[in-house]
Design a protein around this motif. Structure first.
Motif, short mmCIF file in Angstrom:
data_model
loop_
_atom_site.label_atom_id
_atom_site.label_comp_id
_atom_site.label_asym_id
_atom_site.label_seq_id
_atom_site.Cartn_x
_atom_site.Cartn_y
_atom_site.Cartn_z
N ALA A 238 65.32 41.46 67.19
CA ALA A 238 64.45 41.29 66.02
C ALA A 238 64.11 39.82 65.83
O ALA A 238 63.01 39.48 65.36
N ASP A 239 65.02 38.93 66.21
CA ASP A 239 64.75 37.50 66.08
C ASP A 239 63.61 37.05 66.99
O ASP A 239 62.85 36.14 66.64
N ALA A 240 63.48 37.66 68.17
CA ALA A 240 62.37 37.31 69.05
C ALA A 240 61.04 37.68 68.41
O ALA A 240 60.07 36.90 68.46
N THR A 241 60.99 38.85 67.78
CA THR A 241 59.78 39.26 67.07
C THR A 241 59.50 38.32 65.91
O THR A 241 58.36 37.90 65.67
N GLU A 242 60.57 37.95 65.18
CA GLU A 242 60.42 37.05 64.04
C GLU A 242 59.97 35.67 64.48
O GLU A 242 59.14 35.04 63.82
N GLY A 243 60.48 35.19 65.60
CA GLY A 243 60.09 33.87 66.08
C GLY A 243 58.60 33.81 66.40
O GLY A 243 57.93 32.83 66.05
N ALA A 244 58.08 34.85 67.05
CA ALA A 244 56.66 34.89 67.37
C ALA A 244 55.82 34.98 66.10
O ALA A 244 54.78 34.32 65.96
N ALA A 245 56.28 35.82 65.14
CA ALA A 245 55.54 35.98 63.88
C ALA A 245 55.52 34.68 63.09
O ALA A 245 54.48 34.29 62.54
N ALA A 246 56.66 34.00 63.03
CA ALA A 246 56.73 32.74 62.28
C ALA A 246 55.82 31.68 62.89
O ALA A 246 55.16 30.92 62.17
N PHE A 247 55.76 31.66 64.22
CA PHE A 247 54.88 30.69 64.89
C PHE A 247 53.42 31.00 64.57
O PHE A 247 52.64 30.09 64.23
N THR A 248 53.06 32.27 64.65
CA THR A 248 51.68 32.67 64.39
C THR A 248 51.29 32.39 62.94
O THR A 248 50.16 31.95 62.65
N GLU A 249 52.23 32.64 62.03
CA GLU A 249 51.96 32.49 60.60
C GLU A 249 52.23 31.07 60.09
O GLU A 249 52.10 30.80 58.90
N ARG A 250 52.65 30.21 60.99
CA ARG A 250 52.92 28.81 60.68
C ARG A 250 53.91 28.66 59.51
O ARG A 250 53.65 27.96 58.53
N ARG A 251 55.03 29.30 59.65
CA ARG A 251 56.09 29.24 58.64
C ARG A 251 57.44 29.12 59.33
O ARG A 251 57.55 29.32 60.55
#
Length: 258
Positions: A238-251
């Motif tokens: 789940a952290d891999a998914t979160e890492g990509a999402a955070a990068f995309t969302e700039r957070r």
């Protein structure tokens, strides 16, 4: 912040960082069985507690550790914890990162504890040595084989065979020490490094450490073949998914450790 203390070791948890301080200043923080036992318990806590990401190991009052307490040794005591070894550390370092913050002397078993850590921050006046041959002993808490891995062979052998120490600057030149800082600031600098580690995904950090250490004796072909055991769970987390999402969302990412 939580703090636990014995007369010989202080353990403090704050912001995901566990700080372990050897606290025998009158004996230059020489290692005893009681101190080793507390350190072993602290390292078990480090790996078991999901709120903890990294640990800093240091000594009080300007000295890291002068090695084994020779007075206790004469009385038959050995500062060795079953399953963990000297200092409660050298035979079984934690799975999570461990940073040595060294001020003053790290001698004998004290230096062998440094060699069992993953990263090293040292005050400018720090000294590292394996003086066992001067005492009719041998550096059997990992120094004989870890020093030649961490340092050039000739440098390590000179330390082992003469018993003479090297400076923090010398150690950094040969890649043993990550950062040399002003005396008295090694713990603060180690905490800065620890905070940089703790900001990252815990599964990725743990897997990266494990693979980096285990692959030391593998060929490249073996490493590529075996690494999936370590890295596939990271990529599927789940952290891999979160890492990509955070990068995309700039957070900033919100790691879950799963």
């Amino acid at each position: 912040m939580t703090t636990t203390a014995t007369s010989e070791v202080l353990v403090e948890a704050d912001s995901g960082i566990l700080t372990i301080t050897i606290n025998r200043p009158k004996q230059r923080n020489a290692m005893t069985l009681a101190a080793a036992t507390v350190i072993a318990e602290a390292l078990t806590r480090l790996d078991d507690d999901p709120k903890l990401s990294v640990a800093v190991l240091t000594g009080s009052s300007g000295t890291f550790c002068a090695g084994m307490d020779l007075k206790r040794f004469q009385l038959g005591e050995r500062p060795v914890v079953e399953g963990r070894g000297f200092g409660g550390l050298v035979e079984a370092p934690p799975a999570k990162p461990l940073i040595a913050a060294v001020e003053g002397w790290a001698l004998g078993g004290g230096f062998e504890m440094v060699l069992a850590c993953d990263l090293v921050v040292a005050g400018a006046g720090a000294r590292f040595g394996l003086p066992e041959v001067k005492r009719g002993l041998a550096a059997r808490a990992g120094g004989i084989f870890r020093a030649p891995r961490a340092l050039p062979r000739a440098v390590a052998l000179e330390m082992l065979l003469t018993g003479e120490p090297i400076t923090a600057q010398h150690a950094q030149t040969h890649g043993l020490v990550n950062r040399v800082v002003e005396d008295g600031t090694a713990v603060d600098a180690a905490h800065t490094l620890a905070m940089a580690i703790s900001a990252n995904a815990p599964l990725a950090v743990r897997a990266s450490k494990a693979l980096a250490l285990d692959a030391r004796t593998w060929t490249d072909a073996e490493a590529f073949e075996r690494q999936s055991t370590y890295t596939d769970p990271v990529f599927a987390s789940a952290d891999a998914t979160e890492g990509a999402a955070a990068f995309t969302e700039r957070r900033a990412p919100r790691w879950q450790g799963r």
